[in-house]
Design a protein around this motif. Structure first.
Motif, PDB file in Angstrom:
ATOM      1  N   TYR A  77       1.047  -1.203   0.234  1.00 16.57           N
ATOM      2  CA  TYR A  77      -0.205   0.194  -0.456  1.00 16.57           C
ATOM      3  C   TYR A  77       1.015   0.938   0.081  1.00 16.57           C
ATOM      4  O   TYR A  77       1.792   1.429   0.987  1.00 16.57           O
ATOM      5  CB  TYR A  77      -1.088   0.052   1.561  1.00 16.57           C
ATOM      6  N   ILE A  78       0.863   1.732  -1.096  1.00 12.38           N
ATOM      7  CA  ILE A  78       1.287   3.521  -0.951  1.00 12.38           C
ATOM      8  C   ILE A  78       0.153   4.575  -1.321  1.00 12.38           C
ATOM      9  O   ILE A  78      -0.354   4.495  -1.969  1.00 12.38           O
ATOM     10  CB  ILE A  78       2.220   3.274  -2.485  1.00 12.38           C
ATOM     11  N   GLU A  79       0.692   5.739  -0.288  1.00  8.44           N
ATOM     12  CA  GLU A  79       0.096   6.992  -0.743  1.00  8.44           C
ATOM     13  C   GLU A  79       1.534   7.558  -1.479  1.00  8.44           C
ATOM     14  O   GLU A  79       2.755   7.531  -0.718  1.00  8.44           O
ATOM     15  CB  GLU A  79      -0.175   7.543   0.860  1.00  8.44           C
ATOM     16  N   GLY A  80       1.508   8.646  -1.907  1.00  9.77           N
ATOM     17  CA  GLY A  80       2.408   9.490  -2.272  1.00  9.77           C
ATOM     18  C   GLY A  80       1.764  10.759  -3.224  1.00  9.77           C
ATOM     19  O   GLY A  80       0.741  10.433  -3.059  1.00  9.77           O
ATOM     20  N   LYS A  81       3.220  11.146  -4.211  1.00  8.68           N
ATOM     21  CA  LYS A  81       1.995  12.522  -4.928  1.00  8.68           C
ATOM     22  C   LYS A  81       3.000  12.312  -5.931  1.00  8.68           C
ATOM     23  O   LYS A  81       4.052  11.242  -6.563  1.00  8.68           O
ATOM     24  CB  LYS A  81       2.586  13.770  -4.544  1.00  8.68           C
ATOM     25  N   ILE A  82       2.279  12.396  -7.404  1.00  6.94           N
ATOM     26  CA  ILE A  82       2.898  12.150  -8.985  1.00  6.94           C
ATOM     27  C   ILE A  82       3.497  12.984  -8.901  1.00  6.94           C
ATOM     28  O   ILE A  82       2.950  14.762  -8.789  1.00  6.94           O
ATOM     29  CB  ILE A  82       1.162  11.233  -9.487  1.00  6.94           C
ATOM     30  N   GLN A  83       4.576  12.830  -9.414  1.00  9.36           N
ATOM     31  CA  GLN A  83       5.579  13.914  -9.872  1.00  9.36           C
ATOM     32  C   GLN A  83       6.015  13.671 -11.919  1.00  9.36           C
ATOM     33  O   GLN A  83       6.826  12.543 -11.646  1.00  9.36           O
ATOM     34  CB  GLN A  83       6.643  14.293  -9.463  1.00  9.36           C
ATOM     35  N   SER A  84       6.272  14.691 -12.799  1.00  5.84           N
ATOM     36  CA  SER A  84       6.988  13.774 -14.279  1.00  5.84           C
ATOM     37  C   SER A  84       7.620  15.020 -13.677  1.00  5.84           C
ATOM     38  O   SER A  84       7.739  15.992 -13.545  1.00  5.84           O
ATOM     39  CB  SER A  84       5.936  14.941 -14.856  1.00  5.84           C
ATOM     40  N   ARG A  85       8.872  13.907 -14.836  1.00  9.13           N
ATOM     41  CA  ARG A  85       9.766  15.472 -14.882  1.00  9.13           C
ATOM     42  C   ARG A  85      10.968  14.917 -16.277  1.00  9.13           C
ATOM     43  O   ARG A  85       9.697  14.095 -17.133  1.00  9.13           O
ATOM     44  CB  ARG A  85      10.859  14.797 -13.918  1.00  9.13           C
ATOM     45  N   SER A  86      11.498  15.246 -17.477  1.00 10.93           N
ATOM     46  CA  SER A  86      11.943  15.601 -17.928  1.00 10.93           C
ATOM     47  C   SER A  86      13.750  15.349 -18.554  1.00 10.93           C
ATOM     48  O   SER A  86      13.816  16.720 -17.299  1.00 10.93           O
ATOM     49  CB  SER A  86      11.310  16.075 -19.187  1.00 10.93           C
ATOM     50  N   TRP A  87      14.069  14.691 -19.477  1.00  5.93           N
ATOM     51  CA  TRP A  87      15.600  15.181 -19.421  1.00  5.93           C
ATOM     52  C   TRP A  87      15.924  14.811 -20.443  1.00  5.93           C
ATOM     53  O   TRP A  87      15.392  14.485 -21.509  1.00  5.93           O
ATOM     54  CB  TRP A  87      16.668  14.285 -18.814  1.00  5.93           C
ATOM     55  N   GLU A  88      17.372  15.537 -21.450  1.00  9.53           N
ATOM     56  CA  GLU A  88      17.731  15.567 -23.116  1.00  9.53           C
ATOM     57  C   GLU A  88      18.868  14.149 -22.544  1.00  9.53           C
ATOM     58  O   GLU A  88      20.277  13.796 -21.872  1.00  9.53           O
ATOM     59  CB  GLU A  88      17.923  16.080 -23.298  1.00  9.53           C
ATOM     60  N   LYS A  89      18.679  13.502 -23.819  1.00  9.98           N
ATOM     61  CA  LYS A  89      19.581  12.269 -23.924  1.00  9.98           C
ATOM     62  C   LYS A  89      19.789  11.888 -25.409  1.00  9.98           C
ATOM     63  O   LYS A  89      18.830  12.101 -25.669  1.00  9.98           O
ATOM     64  CB  LYS A  89      19.515  10.753 -22.931  1.00  9.98           C
ATOM     65  N   ASP A  90      20.964  12.243 -25.956  1.00 10.85           N
ATOM     66  CA  ASP A  90      21.825  12.177 -27.203  1.00 10.85           C
ATOM     67  C   ASP A  90      20.947  12.828 -27.873  1.00 10.85           C
ATOM     68  O   ASP A  90      20.140  12.345 -29.139  1.00 10.85           O
ATOM     69  CB  ASP A  90      21.513  10.407 -27.789  1.00 10.85           C
ATOM     70  N   GLY A  91      20.034  14.118 -27.531  1.00  9.99           N
ATOM     71  CA  GLY A  91      19.679  15.303 -28.202  1.00  9.99           C
ATOM     72  C   GLY A  91      18.523  14.430 -28.380  1.00  9.99           C
ATOM     73  O   GLY A  91      17.199  15.324 -29.460  1.00  9.99           O
ATOM     74  N   VAL A  92      17.394  13.333 -27.622  1.00  4.91           N
ATOM     75  CA  VAL A  92      15.963  13.526 -27.434  1.00  4.91           C
ATOM     76  C   VAL A  92      15.721  13.537 -26.196  1.00  4.91           C
ATOM     77  O   VAL A  92      16.129  13.501 -24.752  1.00  4.91           O
ATOM     78  CB  VAL A  92      16.497  12.036 -27.437  1.00  4.91           C
ATOM     79  N   LYS A  93      14.779  14.270 -25.708  1.00 12.58           N
ATOM     80  CA  LYS A  93      13.894  14.655 -24.696  1.00 12.58           C
ATOM     81  C   LYS A  93      13.153  13.610 -24.219  1.00 12.58           C
ATOM     82  O   LYS A  93      12.303  12.959 -25.299  1.00 12.58           O
ATOM     83  CB  LYS A  93      12.980  15.954 -25.118  1.00 12.58           C
ATOM     84  N   ARG A  94      13.142  13.097 -23.442  1.00 14.23           N
ATOM     85  CA  ARG A  94      12.973  12.259 -22.388  1.00 14.23           C
ATOM     86  C   ARG A  94      11.479  12.704 -21.481  1.00 14.23           C
ATOM     87  O   ARG A  94      12.132  13.477 -21.093  1.00 14.23           O
ATOM     88  CB  ARG A  94      13.283  10.929 -22.274  1.00 14.23           C
ATOM     89  N   TYR A  95      10.832  12.081 -21.043  1.00  8.72           N
ATOM     90  CA  TYR A  95       9.968  12.341 -20.046  1.00  8.72           C
ATOM     91  C   TYR A  95       9.441  10.676 -18.793  1.00  8.72           C
ATOM     92  O   TYR A  95       9.799   9.557 -19.842  1.00  8.72           O
ATOM     93  CB  TYR A  95       8.354  12.492 -20.532  1.00  8.72           C
ATOM     94  N   THR A  96       9.349  11.135 -17.652  1.00  9.99           N
ATOM     95  CA  THR A  96       8.972   9.856 -16.372  1.00  9.99           C
ATOM     96  C   THR A  96       8.250  11.031 -15.961  1.00  9.99           C
ATOM     97  O   THR A  96       8.049  11.942 -15.584  1.00  9.99           O
ATOM     98  CB  THR A  96      10.088   9.421 -16.157  1.00  9.99           C
ATOM     99  N   THR A  97       6.626  10.312 -15.884  1.00 12.09           N
ATOM    100  CA  THR A  97       5.908  10.008 -14.242  1.00 12.09           C
ATOM    101  C   THR A  97       6.430   9.225 -13.811  1.00 12.09           C
ATOM    102  O   THR A  97       6.688   7.541 -13.703  1.00 12.09           O
ATOM    103  CB  THR A  97       5.037   9.586 -14.949  1.00 12.09           C
TER     104      THR A  97
END
Length: 158
Positions: A77-97
């Motif tokens: 059972y997990i309580e928390g908050k959702i957070q998205s971030r992005s970064w660039e690798k080899d000229g490609v912008k990547r996203y994660t949640t």
């Protein structure tokens, strides 16, 4: 007013990866799977079960909890908050949640190889003390809504 609150009950998809940063601050990353049961619609159409994978991030004491007690397959059972971030690798912008855990409670049966505690604890990050790890509650029983009375996952109301 706004609220960023996530509550998940699911099974760990892989053992946590725990790293220690400067000042010995621990951070753990692991995945959690939540599955919606499949069903048949009134017209006979089959809707298959659907599994959603969540990236969980735990800091400090919660990361240490993850390192000691959380293993692949464990129900949490997990309580928390959702957070998205992005970064660039080899000229490609990547996203994660990601889900930043604020409370983790161990549920279900405990494999004997990782059972140093007699009851499943609940731990929470407590930001009032500078983010240091503090147990939120350790009780003799699980919360009433998650009591393990031999019921299977299929008996859960959600």
């Amino acid at each position: 007013m706004s609220v960023n609150k996530v509550i998940l009950v699911g099974n760990v998809g892989r053992d946590p990866e725990v790293r220690y940063l400067e000042r010995n601050v621990a951070v753990a990353n692991f995945t959690l799977a939540t599955t919606e049961r499949g069903y048949t619609m009134q017209n006979g159409t089959q809707v298959p079960e659907r599994t959603e994978w969540h990236n969980i991030v735990a800091w400090r004491g919660l990361a240490e909890l993850a390192e000691k007690y959380i293993r692949k397959g464990r129900q949490l059972y997990i309580e928390g908050k959702i957070q998205s971030r992005s970064w660039e690798k080899d000229g490609v912008k990547r996203y994660t949640t990601e889900i930043y855990a604020e409370t983790i409670q161990l549920l279900g049966n405990r494999p004997e190889t990782i059972e140093p505690l007699s009851t499943p604890p609940t731990y929470a990050n407590n930001n009032s003390n500078g983010g240091n790890y503090q147990p939120n509650s350790i009780s003799d029983q699980q919360p009433e809504s998650f009591e393990n009375d031999g019921a299977t996952d299929d008996d859960l109301p959600f």
